[in-house]
Design a protein around this motif. Structure first.
Motif, PDB file in Angstrom:
ATOM      1  N   ARG A   1       2.261  -7.582   4.361  1.00  0.00           N
ATOM      2  CA  ARG A   1       1.975  -6.282   3.770  1.00  0.00           C
ATOM      3  C   ARG A   1       3.158  -5.340   3.945  1.00  0.00           C
ATOM      4  N   ALA A   2       3.256  -4.396   3.033  1.00  0.00           N
ATOM      5  CA  ALA A   2       4.217  -3.304   3.130  1.00  0.00           C
ATOM      6  C   ALA A   2       3.452  -1.996   3.050  1.00  0.00           C
ATOM      7  N   ILE A   3       3.732  -1.105   3.994  1.00  0.00           N
ATOM      8  CA  ILE A   3       3.180   0.248   3.975  1.00  0.00           C
ATOM      9  C   ILE A   3       4.306   1.182   3.546  1.00  0.00           C
ATOM     10  N   VAL A   4       4.137   1.811   2.406  1.00  0.00           N
ATOM     11  CA  VAL A   4       5.177   2.669   1.832  1.00  0.00           C
ATOM     12  C   VAL A   4       4.704   4.112   1.899  1.00  0.00           C
ATOM     13  N   ARG A   5       5.283   4.869   2.827  1.00  0.00           N
ATOM     14  CA  ARG A   5       4.893   6.266   3.015  1.00  0.00           C
ATOM     15  C   ARG A   5       5.769   7.168   2.156  1.00  0.00           C
ATOM     16  N   SER A   6       5.203   7.580   1.065  1.00  0.00           N
ATOM     17  CA  SER A   6       5.954   8.385   0.115  1.00  0.00           C
ATOM     18  C   SER A   6       6.039   9.837   0.555  1.00  0.00           C
ATOM     19  N   GLY A   7       7.135  10.476   0.156  1.00  0.00           N
ATOM     20  CA  GLY A   7       7.258  11.918   0.303  1.00  0.00           C
ATOM     21  C   GLY A   7       6.869  12.594  -0.996  1.00  0.00           C
ATOM     22  N   LEU A   8       7.399  13.789  -1.220  1.00  0.00           N
ATOM     23  CA  LEU A   8       7.109  14.516  -2.458  1.00  0.00           C
ATOM     24  C   LEU A   8       7.705  13.748  -3.632  1.00  0.00           C
TER      25      LEU A   8
ATOM     26  N   ARG B   1       6.987  18.741  12.101  1.00  0.00           N
ATOM     27  CA  ARG B   1       7.999  19.721  12.500  1.00  0.00           C
ATOM     28  C   ARG B   1       9.399  19.116  12.655  1.00  0.00           C
ATOM     29  N   GLU B   2       9.493  17.970  13.334  1.00  0.00           N
ATOM     30  CA  GLU B   2      10.787  17.427  13.710  1.00  0.00           C
ATOM     31  C   GLU B   2      11.545  16.879  12.499  1.00  0.00           C
ATOM     32  N   TRP B   3      12.853  17.112  12.474  1.00  0.00           N
ATOM     33  CA  TRP B   3      13.708  16.588  11.417  1.00  0.00           C
ATOM     34  C   TRP B   3      14.170  15.182  11.798  1.00  0.00           C
ATOM     35  N   GLY B   4      14.296  14.319  10.814  1.00  0.00           N
ATOM     36  CA  GLY B   4      14.868  13.007  11.034  1.00  0.00           C
ATOM     37  C   GLY B   4      13.941  11.970  11.619  1.00  0.00           C
ATOM     38  N   GLN B   5      12.633  12.257  11.673  1.00  0.00           N
ATOM     39  CA  GLN B   5      11.706  11.280  12.234  1.00  0.00           C
ATOM     40  C   GLN B   5      11.661  10.023  11.362  1.00  0.00           C
ATOM     41  N   ASP B   6      11.524   8.878  12.046  1.00  0.00           N
ATOM     42  CA  ASP B   6      11.411   7.635  11.302  1.00  0.00           C
ATOM     43  C   ASP B   6       9.977   7.118  11.333  1.00  0.00           C
ATOM     44  N   GLU B   7       9.799   5.879  10.947  1.00  0.00           N
ATOM     45  CA  GLU B   7       8.468   5.311  10.771  1.00  0.00           C
ATOM     46  C   GLU B   7       7.735   5.052  12.084  1.00  0.00           C
ATOM     47  N   ASP B   8       8.422   5.157  13.209  1.00  0.00           N
ATOM     48  CA  ASP B   8       7.789   4.916  14.501  1.00  0.00           C
ATOM     49  C   ASP B   8       7.163   6.174  15.106  1.00  0.00           C
TER      50      ASP B   8
ATOM     51  N   PHE C   1       0.840  -1.192   0.000  1.00  0.00           N
ATOM     52  CA  PHE C   1       0.000   0.000   0.000  1.00  0.00           C
ATOM     53  C   PHE C   1       0.877   1.244   0.000  1.00  0.00           C
ATOM     54  N   VAL C   2       0.631   2.125  -0.963  1.00  0.00           N
ATOM     55  CA  VAL C   2       1.387   3.376  -1.070  1.00  0.00           C
ATOM     56  C   VAL C   2       0.660   4.443  -0.262  1.00  0.00           C
TER      57      VAL C   2
ATOM     58  N   ARG D   1       8.570  -9.539  -1.306  1.00  0.00           N
ATOM     59  CA  ARG D   1       7.631  -9.568  -0.184  1.00  0.00           C
ATOM     60  C   ARG D   1       8.269  -8.977   1.072  1.00  0.00           C
ATOM     61  N   THR D   2       8.743  -7.770   0.909  1.00  0.00           N
ATOM     62  CA  THR D   2       9.431  -7.074   1.991  1.00  0.00           C
ATOM     63  C   THR D   2       8.403  -6.434   2.911  1.00  0.00           C
ATOM     64  N   ALA D   3       8.075  -7.121   3.972  1.00  0.00           N
ATOM     65  CA  ALA D   3       7.064  -6.618   4.899  1.00  0.00           C
ATOM     66  C   ALA D   3       7.643  -5.512   5.775  1.00  0.00           C
ATOM     67  N   GLY D   4       6.783  -4.562   6.137  1.00  0.00           N
ATOM     68  CA  GLY D   4       7.214  -3.491   7.022  1.00  0.00           C
ATOM     69  C   GLY D   4       6.559  -2.179   6.668  1.00  0.00           C
ATOM     70  N   VAL D   5       7.013  -1.136   7.359  1.00  0.00           N
ATOM     71  CA  VAL D   5       6.553   0.234   7.124  1.00  0.00           C
ATOM     72  C   VAL D   5       7.775   1.061   6.770  1.00  0.00           C
ATOM     73  N   PHE D   6       7.684   1.829   5.683  1.00  0.00           N
ATOM     74  CA  PHE D   6       8.857   2.507   5.153  1.00  0.00           C
ATOM     75  C   PHE D   6       8.541   3.941   4.728  1.00  0.00           C
TER      76      PHE D   6
END
Length: 340
Positions: free
Chosen positions: A148-155, A103-110, A92-93, A208-213
């Protein structure tokens, strides 16, 4: 791999389908068909995701993986329900807009997320982030975190970017002359090439790379982004010279940020939004995401913009008349702007 792409006719979906076809996969694009045609080599399955049984024709087949780009929770809930027994893996994209803070710089998927939208339909872009959170939850609940893979795209930028956000600056520098730019040299920018994202989505499905990215580009200061845009523009007929304007003055002249009419592309004055362009992509890189140099993306986008027509309207930037007027006003106030 038998790959079902829910969409596949618009920009990112089309690029993803083309990448999958090039990799030798058996690709089916399922869509209404109103946004265009799938790439050569891909099959087309006409569906209506808003109908309760709209995916029935896809649910009676087996799929090694599904890639979904929808923003409507109801569509995703129906897809998960219909395809849960037909597909082995679901990609899922999503988007970085799901995060509670930008606001915060460098935040990860958590990092903390917004509350999910409870409705099936996202009524306006104000609910874009919550809608995508709801979509993510539906996919995880239906397929489980291991399938499942959750892919959080940027710009997303690159050739085909009709928003104008990735094409405005190289095209403007190519025209030459005095170029009005916001005086925000350290503001972060973060752009991922649509081709890199598409290629990696196919790889995630293959492996089949499961995770959140966080699927985002590397963070680049605004000044460096402009330098890259100027470099790929090449030697114009009249030398291009950047003319910085204070952010406060630009706001007073009703210049808009980020995109849209009378805007300066990618400019974000509010520091509460700077983290949107400074997210960590370490997890995605470890999972195989490869990023081409920013200059290559901007050069290819410039070539696409010029081929599409320099004079056509765009979704971001200033018109030539607007910029000329603003430069004249800036000249008039002159040194009085220093430090504002």
């Amino acid at each position: 791999m038998k790959l079902l792409i829910l969409g596949g006719t618009a920009w990112l979906g089309h690029q993803t389908a083309a990448a999958a076809v090039s990799a030798g996969h058996e690709v089916t694009c399922a869509a209404r068909g109103t946004s265009g045609k799938p790439p050569a080599g891909a099959a087309f399955l006409q569906i209506d995701r808003d109908a309760d049984d709209g995916l029935a024709s896809a649910a009676d087949r087996h799929w090694d993986a599904v890639i979904d780009v929808s923003r409507q929770p109801g569509q995703v809930r129906r897809a998960v329900r219909g395809l849960r027994g037909a597909a082995d893996f679901y990609v899922f994209v999503s988007t970085g807009n799901v995060y509670a803070s930008q606001r915060e710089w460098g935040q990860d998927e958590d990092a903390a997320l917004l509350a999910p939208l409870t409705d099936d339909v996202m009524g306006s872009m104000e609910n874009y982030g919550p809608a995508k959170v709801a979509c993510e939850q539906a996919v995880t609940e239906g397929f489980g975190s291991g399938s499942r893979a959750i892919v959080r795209s940027g710009l997303i930028g690159g050739p085909g970017d009709t928003s104008g956000r990735s094409g405005y600056w190289p095209l403007r520098f190519a025209r030459g002359g005095r170029v009005l730019v916001p005086d925000v040299p350290r503001q972060p920018t973060q752009l991922i090439d649509v081709r890199d994202l598409a290629q990696w989505l196919v790889q995630v499905a293959e492996e089949r790379t499961a995770g959140v990215f966080n699927a985002v580009g590397d963070t680049v200061p605004f000044a460096e982004h402009l330098e890259a845009a100027a470099a790929v523009a090449g030697p114009p007929g009249v030398a291009a010279v950047a003319v910085p304007a204070p952010a406060r003055w630009l706001r007073e002249q009703d210049v808009n940020e980020w995109s849209g009419p009378r805007s300066l592309a990618l400019w974000l004055e509010d520091p509460d939004w700077h983290g949107m362009n400074a997210r960590s992509n370490a997890r995605a890189r470890q999972a195989g995401l490869q990023l081409r140099p920013l200059r290559q993306t901007l050069a290819d986008t410039l070539a696409w913009e010029e081929a599409a027509g320099v004079a056509r309207p765009r979704g971001a930037g200033l018109t030539q008349a607007e910029e000329s007027e603003l430069l004249a006003l800036l000249d008039a106030v002159g040194a009085g702007l220093s430090g504002k």
